[in-house]
Scaffold this active site. Sequence first.
Site, mmCIF file in Angstrom:
data_model
loop_
_atom_site.group_PDB
_atom_site.id
_atom_site.type_symbol
_atom_site.label_atom_id
_atom_site.label_comp_id
_atom_site.label_asym_id
_atom_site.label_seq_id
_atom_site.Cartn_x
_atom_site.Cartn_y
_atom_site.Cartn_z
ATOM 1 N N HIS A 58 -41.523 1.267 -55.974
ATOM 2 C CA HIS A 58 -40.467 2.271 -56.111
ATOM 3 C C HIS A 58 -39.076 1.623 -56.193
ATOM 4 C CE1 HIS A 58 -39.323 6.610 -54.793
ATOM 5 N NE2 HIS A 58 -38.289 6.054 -55.424
ATOM 6 N N ARG A 62 -31.911 1.581 -63.240
ATOM 7 C CA ARG A 62 -30.721 2.187 -63.883
ATOM 8 C C ARG A 62 -30.516 1.774 -65.335
ATOM 9 N NH1 ARG A 62 -30.937 5.551 -59.760
ATOM 10 N NH2 ARG A 62 -29.714 5.020 -57.930
ATOM 11 N N ASN A 92 -35.866 7.703 -63.747
ATOM 12 C CA ASN A 92 -34.635 8.510 -63.792
ATOM 13 C C ASN A 92 -33.451 7.722 -64.332
ATOM 14 O OD1 ASN A 92 -34.456 7.000 -61.407
ATOM 15 N ND2 ASN A 92 -33.382 8.599 -60.270
ATOM 16 N N ASP A 150 -39.303 11.276 -59.883
ATOM 17 C CA ASP A 150 -38.577 10.900 -58.661
ATOM 18 C C ASP A 150 -37.065 11.110 -58.786
ATOM 19 O OD1 ASP A 150 -38.470 9.789 -55.949
ATOM 20 O OD2 ASP A 150 -37.241 8.277 -56.938
ATOM 21 N N HIS A 177 -41.739 13.017 -55.384
ATOM 22 C CA HIS A 177 -40.576 13.067 -54.492
ATOM 23 C C HIS A 177 -40.615 14.503 -53.971
ATOM 24 C CE1 HIS A 177 -36.008 12.779 -53.861
ATOM 25 N NE2 HIS A 177 -36.232 14.077 -53.822
ATOM 26 N N HIS A 230 -41.807 7.780 -50.430
ATOM 27 C CA HIS A 230 -40.921 7.827 -49.248
ATOM 28 C C HIS A 230 -41.201 8.966 -48.263
ATOM 29 C CE1 HIS A 230 -38.950 10.543 -52.045
ATOM 30 N NE2 HIS A 230 -38.333 9.588 -52.716
ATOM 31 N N ASP A 303 -37.530 2.034 -52.480
ATOM 32 C CA ASP A 303 -36.630 3.051 -53.041
ATOM 33 C C ASP A 303 -35.238 2.449 -53.298
ATOM 34 O OD1 ASP A 303 -35.706 5.384 -54.112
ATOM 35 O OD2 ASP A 303 -35.742 6.550 -52.249
ATOM 36 N N HIS A 307 -25.963 2.213 -56.243
ATOM 37 C CA HIS A 307 -24.817 3.037 -56.649
ATOM 38 C C HIS A 307 -23.565 2.189 -56.477
ATOM 39 C CE1 HIS A 307 -27.093 6.756 -56.973
ATOM 40 N NE2 HIS A 307 -27.598 6.570 -55.771
HETATM 41 O O1 DOR Z 1 -31.791 8.520 -52.228
HETATM 42 C C1 DOR Z 1 -32.340 8.568 -53.314
HETATM 43 N N1 DOR Z 1 -31.793 8.024 -54.418
HETATM 44 N N2 DOR Z 1 -33.485 9.230 -53.414
HETATM 45 C C2 DOR Z 1 -34.068 9.441 -54.601
HETATM 46 O O2 DOR Z 1 -35.121 10.025 -54.616
HETATM 47 C C3 DOR Z 1 -33.427 9.026 -55.855
HETATM 48 C C4 DOR Z 1 -32.535 7.893 -55.625
HETATM 49 C C5 DOR Z 1 -31.627 7.596 -56.776
HETATM 50 O O3 DOR Z 1 -32.093 7.551 -57.915
HETATM 51 O O4 DOR Z 1 -30.449 7.329 -56.548
HETATM 52 ZN ZN ZN Z 2 -37.256 9.930 -54.401
#
Ligand code: DOR
Ligand code: ZN
Length: 424
Positions: A58, A62, A92, A150, A177, A230, A303, A307
């Site tokens: 997981h 990006r 995603n 997810d 998720h 998670h 996970d 960011h």
């Molecule tokens: O905290 C999270 N961030 N949970 C997720 O399920 C997605 C992830 C993200 O893509 O930033």
């Molecule tokens: Zn998730």
Amino acid sequence: MKILIQNAKIYQNSKLIKSDILIDRKRIAKIAPKLEVSADKVIDAAGACIFPGFIDLHAHLRDPGQTYKEDIVTGTKAAAHGGFTAICAMPNTEPVTDNIASVEYIQLRAKELGSSRVYVIGAMTKGSAGEEISEMATMKSGGIVAVSDDGKCVQNARLMLSCMRYASNFDIPLIIHAEDYNLAGKGQIHGGKVSTQVGLSGIPGLAEEVIIARDIMLAESSGAKLHIAHISTAKSLELVRQAKAKGIPVTCEVTPHHLVLTEEACVNFDTNTKMKPPLRSETDRKACVQALKDGLIDCIATDHAPHADFEKEKEFDYAPFGIIGLETAFPVLYKHLVQTKQISLACLVDALTCSPARVLNLPGGSLSEGSPADLTIIDLDKETVFTPQNILSKSKNSPWLNQSLPGTILWTICNGTITYQNQG
Ligand code: DOR
Ligand code: ZN
């Protein structure tokens, strides 16, 4: 290229045994107590341990679309820094990885420029919008290892059942998720003691549990392989326990942060404690640790959710959910769970190697002659301060910044190539 690693202890069959390893091109050629052979490179790993390369089911890379947060090059470098030799990329991205061209883009870039293996997870629904099934079968022929939306969660049970029926026809596991949007609302942290204390809106455990209960029932009916991402509450674990006892094909993973942190970490409004699912209560955390020990939780997954600073440096309510995790997973868990004797080293290592390999039927996860040369060499006693400067991810959103952590990764070797070497 031949690499000879000498004087280390190697992890085999849940034990550490003094042994040398010879790597010949992409494979482990020989494992023996004392190897007297010539090699192109000799690594003296005295005092260190050799583990199978870690496997993460997981990670958010990006790429494409949000490469200011991370890309395939930096994400896989971060993986190698954390001892990982294989990671699964969540879909995603922008655009969402919901078609074969997008799958191939990630595979090709990772093959050309990556520092780890990258397995692609395709979207479960088109654009992960939760409205229409994606082209799962075509993506499967292109090599995806699972489907997932997810970050999002299919709210419509009828559509979810169709996804499961379709996926199970092609033997594609579904990773969920689990989040009921109405129950989660605009919640920022776990709905409990701390959310009440500090006045942040809460995400109740129920938001996760009702979806897990639903999807277990749908999996029972459809025969689909369900993997719960998670997992974070004691009640969710109880649901999985019952499902497994009934023989329903369900597996689950837990993150390092849900194993060592609780809602208490959020009291100072540090946005690096904001993620989904949120950090839960101490009771939930303890239940996760126990379930990992019992084998009810199948594996650990990071996970890894990068960011940028400008996104996280906002009021709590406006910051995005997620933290990075590839570079700290082993050191953090070794420090907080193994050194404190809550779990054994073997429990931790298996949850990062053979167990995730088993869940998605991936190669690797153990060290033996003839197996792929994917391994990581770790000095368990050596501490390293986890500073923004030594993070290889593009993003620095970690709750463990500037902490001194044991279990320093010295070298990572993937497919017979050195992908990380500690300079310290
Ligand atoms: O905290 C999270 N961030 N949970 C997720 O399920 C997605 C992830 C993200 O893509 O930033
Ligand atoms: Zn998730």
